[in-house]
Structure formats: C-alpha cells, structure tokens
Design a protein around this motif. Structure first.
Motif, PDB file in Angstrom:
ATOM      1  N   LEU A 252     -27.919 -14.286  78.836  1.00 19.66           N
ATOM      2  CA  LEU A 252     -28.713 -13.962  77.661  1.00 19.66           C
ATOM      3  C   LEU A 252     -28.113 -12.797  76.890  1.00 19.66           C
ATOM      4  O   LEU A 252     -28.024 -12.831  75.657  1.00 19.66           O
ATOM      5  CB  LEU A 252     -30.151 -13.634  78.074  1.00 19.66           C
ATOM      6  N   GLN A 253     -27.665 -11.784  77.619  1.00 17.41           N
ATOM      7  CA  GLN A 253     -27.056 -10.622  76.964  1.00 17.41           C
ATOM      8  C   GLN A 253     -25.815 -11.026  76.175  1.00 17.41           C
ATOM      9  O   GLN A 253     -25.593 -10.566  75.049  1.00 17.41           O
ATOM     10  CB  GLN A 253     -26.698  -9.558  77.994  1.00 17.41           C
ATOM     11  N   ALA A 254     -24.993 -11.902  76.769  1.00 19.06           N
ATOM     12  CA  ALA A 254     -23.791 -12.361  76.075  1.00 19.06           C
ATOM     13  C   ALA A 254     -24.147 -13.152  74.831  1.00 19.06           C
ATOM     14  O   ALA A 254     -23.542 -12.970  73.760  1.00 19.06           O
ATOM     15  CB  ALA A 254     -22.943 -13.203  77.020  1.00 19.06           C
ATOM     16  N   LEU A 255     -25.134 -14.030  74.930  1.00 21.20           N
ATOM     17  CA  LEU A 255     -25.540 -14.820  73.776  1.00 21.20           C
ATOM     18  C   LEU A 255     -26.088 -13.939  72.658  1.00 21.20           C
ATOM     19  O   LEU A 255     -25.935 -14.257  71.473  1.00 21.20           O
ATOM     20  CB  LEU A 255     -26.598 -15.850  74.190  1.00 21.20           C
ATOM     21  N   GLU A 256     -26.696 -12.831  73.022  1.00 23.49           N
ATOM     22  CA  GLU A 256     -27.290 -11.943  72.030  1.00 23.49           C
ATOM     23  C   GLU A 256     -26.292 -10.981  71.395  1.00 23.49           C
ATOM     24  O   GLU A 256     -26.549 -10.461  70.309  1.00 23.49           O
ATOM     25  CB  GLU A 256     -28.420 -11.128  72.680  1.00 23.49           C
ATOM     26  N   THR A 257     -25.149 -10.777  72.071  1.00 23.86           N
ATOM     27  CA  THR A 257     -24.250  -9.717  71.595  1.00 23.86           C
ATOM     28  C   THR A 257     -22.824 -10.153  71.315  1.00 23.86           C
ATOM     29  O   THR A 257     -22.065  -9.423  70.683  1.00 23.86           O
ATOM     30  CB  THR A 257     -24.192  -8.567  72.627  1.00 23.86           C
ATOM     31  N   LYS A 258     -22.416 -11.338  71.805  1.00 21.27           N
ATOM     32  CA  LYS A 258     -21.031 -11.784  71.654  1.00 21.27           C
ATOM     33  C   LYS A 258     -20.967 -13.158  71.028  1.00 21.27           C
ATOM     34  O   LYS A 258     -21.859 -13.976  71.226  1.00 21.27           O
ATOM     35  CB  LYS A 258     -20.323 -11.816  73.017  1.00 21.27           C
TER      36      LYS A 258
END
Length: 262
Positions: A252-258
């Motif tokens: 989720l963090q990757a989808l939100e930031t990268k």
C-alpha cells in the motif's frame, strides 16, 4: 485518510481489482492446535498438536490430489464430506484406535468453528487496503481456492460489505492458476478486459503467475521468512521485484508513493 494522487494514478488503468483471501487478507490462527482442542472437548485426549501436524500435511496433500478442489468433481462427495474425511484421516493417522463416532463429532464441530472468527485473524492493513481500492471506484472482488463457506468466513471477519463479488474455486469448478477462474472474475466484474484487471495474492504460481498468464496484472505479497520453493528452483518464475512486497502495508505504501510499472 484521503487517497493520494499517486495511488489513483497507479490504479488508473484498472477497472477490476481482486484479492486472494488466505494469507493475503486473512490468516488462520493455529489450525492444528484447534484440531487438538476440539478433540479434547469431545473427549479425545492425549493427541497432541505435534502428532497431528505431519498427519494433517500428509492427508491434506493426499486429499487434494485424489479429490481435487475440495471434492468438487468427485462422485458421492461434497466439500463438507471432503473436510470430514480429512479430519478423520488426520486423527486416525495419529492414533488408529480412536473411536469413529467421536471423530465424526470432532469433524462436525471443526467444520463449524473454522467458519467463525475463532480461527481467523485479519492481516494488518487488509481492511484499509481494500477500502482504499474501493474508494477509487473500482469493482473489487475475491478469487480464492476455497470451499463455499468463504462468504461465511468473510462475513465473520468483517468483510461482508467490502466486495462486489466473491468467487470460490469449488463453485467455479476450477482452481487458480487455471485461467478459467480469472475469466469468470472478468465476467462478474462488469465484463472488463484482462488488461484492465489486477489481482493481489500471496502465492507465486497460483496468484502472481496465474493472473499474468491470464493476461492480467498482478502483485505478490510474499513474507521474507516464507520464501517459496518455486523461486529457488526456477528463475523464470521470479516475480518482478517491483511487484513483490513483504506485507500488504508495504504494498500500500508503494502504491501511494511510487510509480508502479506494470
């Protein structure tokens, strides 16, 4: 929490997003311990988790081979009798002298308890992940190698209103990685094209490769301490590093930031 612009951009190409269930959204607490506890409550004592574990693995593998997909294609067998037989065979393997009548009671009680929250826990971040995807307006579904009690399990764990459709392999008649189950999801998901669909799961062969071989995009949740043997033996089955994450929270963090290259 509002959606990030990057999250929306990463999912922009998709109209359908599906999830696996076991070890992706939900995790069994300690199934073999539950077997031993239920047996003890039914008057079968002296059988330990350590005795049951190898027997369960052996007979689950055997049942899955001889009566695939929870017995969906086996004459005179349904998913309930499949689990009953597995329970009885597991305990008989541990102690051949156990009374069959008590084992039938154990099997019936286990069939019930494994459909409740007593045996399952939500994986960290699962609820928020699914809700974020829903907030983008996507059709959101489940594709799981599971028996028809899947809806009951999801309801017990608070996921009753999170999905537009739920596909279990027993009712579908095929299991992942068979492309037929992914095709069924496309039909249920507003007849989207494969290139407009994303699947998220934890099995390299069944989820990641099964989806990609069906023309979908896919992401893999693969805990670092649970490396799958297929990755060691066949480099061609390695997922793209940008598609594999140690947890749903990291994904989720990757989808939100990268920016994710599909």
């Amino acid at each position: 929490m509002p959606l990030t612009a990057q999250f929306v951009r990463n999912l922009q190409r998709f109209r359908l997003v599906t999830f696996d269930v076991t070890d992706t959204l939900l995790r069994l607490k300690d199934p073999i311990k539950q077997y031993a506890q239920t047996a003890a409550a039914c008057g079968i004592t002296g059988i330990t988790k350590e005795q049951l574990e190898p027997c369960f693995r052996q007979h689950f593998k055997l049942m899955s081979k001889t009566h695939a997909n929870f017995g969906s294609c086996s004459p005179n067998m349904n998913w309930q009798t499949w689990w009953h037989q597995l329970v009885i065979d597991t305990f008989t393997c541990a102690d051949a002298n156990l009374p069959k009548a008590k084992l039938q009671t154990v099997a019936e009680q286990l069939l019930d308890v494994f459909r409740t929250s007593a045996c399952w826990t939500r994986i960290d971040g699962a609820t928020s992940f699914v809700e974020r995807v829903r907030d983008t307006g996507k059709c959101v579904g489940i594709i799981s190698n599971f028996d028809p009690s899947l809806c009951q399990v999801l309801n017990a764990m608070g996921f009753s209103d999170k999905f537009d459709f739920i596909i279990n392999s027993y009712d579908a008649g095929v299991m992942k990685p068979n492309s037929g189950i992914f095709q069924l999801a496309l039909q249920k998901g507003r007849n989207v094209a494969p290139a407009e669909a994303l699947h998220i799961g934890n099995k390299l062969d069944m989820d990641y490769m099964g989806a990609r071989n069906s023309g979908w995009c896919s992401l893999l949740v693969q805990e670092e301490n649970k490396e799958q043997p297929l990755q060691r033996s066949n480099q061609q089955l390695q997922p793209e590093a940008r598609h594999s994450f140690a947890s749903l929270a990291q994904m989720l963090q990757a989808l939100e930031t990268k920016e994710i290259s599909w």
